[in-house]
Write a protein that holds these residues in place. Structure first.
Motif, PDB file in Angstrom:
ATOM      1  N   VAL A  14     -11.116  54.676 -26.074  1.00  0.00           N
ATOM      2  CA  VAL A  14     -10.982  55.999 -25.463  1.00  0.00           C
ATOM      3  C   VAL A  14     -12.021  56.953 -26.038  1.00  0.00           C
ATOM      4  O   VAL A  14     -12.659  57.723 -25.302  1.00  0.00           O
ATOM      5  CB  VAL A  14      -9.544  56.544 -25.654  1.00  0.00           C
ATOM      6  CG1 VAL A  14      -9.438  57.988 -25.214  1.00  0.00           C
ATOM      7  CG2 VAL A  14      -8.543  55.693 -24.887  1.00  0.00           C
ATOM      8  N   GLN A  15     -12.227  56.901 -27.349  1.00  0.00           N
ATOM      9  CA  GLN A  15     -13.214  57.777 -27.989  1.00  0.00           C
ATOM     10  C   GLN A  15     -14.628  57.452 -27.520  1.00  0.00           C
ATOM     11  O   GLN A  15     -15.437  58.355 -27.296  1.00  0.00           O
ATOM     12  CB  GLN A  15     -13.112  57.673 -29.511  1.00  0.00           C
ATOM     13  CG  GLN A  15     -13.945  58.704 -30.239  1.00  0.00           C
ATOM     14  CD  GLN A  15     -13.525  60.126 -29.904  1.00  0.00           C
ATOM     15  OE1 GLN A  15     -12.356  60.446 -29.862  1.00  0.00           O
ATOM     16  NE2 GLN A  15     -14.495  60.982 -29.662  1.00  0.00           N
ATOM     17  N   GLU A  16     -14.928  56.169 -27.339  1.00  0.00           N
ATOM     18  CA  GLU A  16     -16.247  55.787 -26.827  1.00  0.00           C
ATOM     19  C   GLU A  16     -16.468  56.362 -25.434  1.00  0.00           C
ATOM     20  O   GLU A  16     -17.568  56.832 -25.117  1.00  0.00           O
ATOM     21  CB  GLU A  16     -16.381  54.266 -26.790  1.00  0.00           C
ATOM     22  CG  GLU A  16     -16.613  53.628 -28.126  1.00  0.00           C
ATOM     23  CD  GLU A  16     -16.638  52.113 -28.046  1.00  0.00           C
ATOM     24  OE1 GLU A  16     -16.698  51.558 -26.922  1.00  0.00           O
ATOM     25  OE2 GLU A  16     -16.590  51.475 -29.104  1.00  0.00           O
ATOM     26  N   ALA A  17     -15.430  56.326 -24.599  1.00  0.00           N
ATOM     27  CA  ALA A  17     -15.546  56.877 -23.247  1.00  0.00           C
ATOM     28  C   ALA A  17     -15.779  58.383 -23.301  1.00  0.00           C
ATOM     29  O   ALA A  17     -16.599  58.928 -22.551  1.00  0.00           O
ATOM     30  CB  ALA A  17     -14.290  56.551 -22.435  1.00  0.00           C
ATOM     31  N   LYS A  18     -15.071  59.074 -24.208  1.00  0.00           N
ATOM     32  CA  LYS A  18     -15.277  60.519 -24.363  1.00  0.00           C
ATOM     33  C   LYS A  18     -16.696  60.817 -24.823  1.00  0.00           C
ATOM     34  O   LYS A  18     -17.347  61.736 -24.313  1.00  0.00           O
ATOM     35  CB  LYS A  18     -14.283  61.098 -25.384  1.00  0.00           C
ATOM     36  CG  LYS A  18     -12.903  61.312 -24.851  1.00  0.00           C
ATOM     37  CD  LYS A  18     -12.032  61.954 -25.929  1.00  0.00           C
ATOM     38  CE  LYS A  18     -10.616  62.131 -25.460  1.00  0.00           C
ATOM     39  NZ  LYS A  18      -9.770  62.726 -26.498  1.00  0.00           N
ATOM     40  N   ASN A  19     -17.174  60.065 -25.789  1.00  0.00           N
ATOM     41  CA  ASN A  19     -18.533  60.280 -26.295  1.00  0.00           C
ATOM     42  C   ASN A  19     -19.573  60.016 -25.205  1.00  0.00           C
ATOM     43  O   ASN A  19     -20.565  60.738 -25.103  1.00  0.00           O
ATOM     44  CB  ASN A  19     -18.803  59.397 -27.508  1.00  0.00           C
ATOM     45  CG  ASN A  19     -17.971  59.801 -28.701  1.00  0.00           C
ATOM     46  OD1 ASN A  19     -17.447  60.910 -28.762  1.00  0.00           O
ATOM     47  ND2 ASN A  19     -17.809  58.892 -29.647  1.00  0.00           N
ATOM     48  N   SER A  20     -19.323  58.995 -24.392  1.00  0.00           N
ATOM     49  CA  SER A  20     -20.233  58.689 -23.296  1.00  0.00           C
ATOM     50  C   SER A  20     -20.261  59.831 -22.277  1.00  0.00           C
ATOM     51  O   SER A  20     -21.331  60.231 -21.814  1.00  0.00           O
ATOM     52  CB  SER A  20     -19.797  57.389 -22.616  1.00  0.00           C
ATOM     53  OG  SER A  20     -20.575  57.158 -21.476  1.00  0.00           O
TER      54      SER A  20
END
Length: 135
Positions: A14-20
């Motif tokens: 989820v954090q990777e998606a937010k960062n992306s």
């Protein structure tokens, strides 16, 4: 529980998606922040506002047209604030479920590969034991 190098936590996905999203489109990222704040803070106040408006309507001695007008205002208030907040909440839950499914798949893939390696190793050991037994 200790972290394993081959198994990720759903929060990481989820954090990777937010960062992306933050890198790719800053407007959508800040929109997500505002919607999350509305979901966390405004939804409860909207529901309390509606209860505070509708309950007195039941006992208020006023013409029906006034009660209907206040009811319409209350309904509009729900549509303007609560429904987008609920949709955001559903989207957030779906993203968490998707992340969990992805991590589960990665974990099962890792375990299947590990099982294949172990079976190959066991076959090699069994062959060595057979050769030693036949000597």
């Amino acid at each position: 529980m200790e972290k394993h190098a081959s198994v990720r936590h759903p929060k990481e996905v989820v954090q990777e998606a937010k960062n992306s999203r933050r890198r790719d489109n800053k407007l959508l990222y800040f929109n997500d922040i505002v919607l999350e704040w509305i979901t966390n803070h405004v939804l409860a106040s909207v529901i309390l506002f509606d209860i505070a408006l509708i309950v007195p309507l039941l006992t208020l001695k006023a013409p029906d047209s006034v009660k209907i007008t206040l009811g319409v205002i209350s309904g509009s208030w729900i549509q303007w604030w609560a429904l987008p907040a609920l949709q955001r909440s559903q989207n957030k839950t779906q993203a968490q479920n998707d992340a969990k499914a992805e991590v589960d798949h990665e974990t099962l893939t890792y375990l299947a590969k590990l099982q294949d390696e172990q079976m190959t190793e066991l076959k090699g050991i069994a062959e060595i034991l057979r050769n030693l037994k036949n000597k």
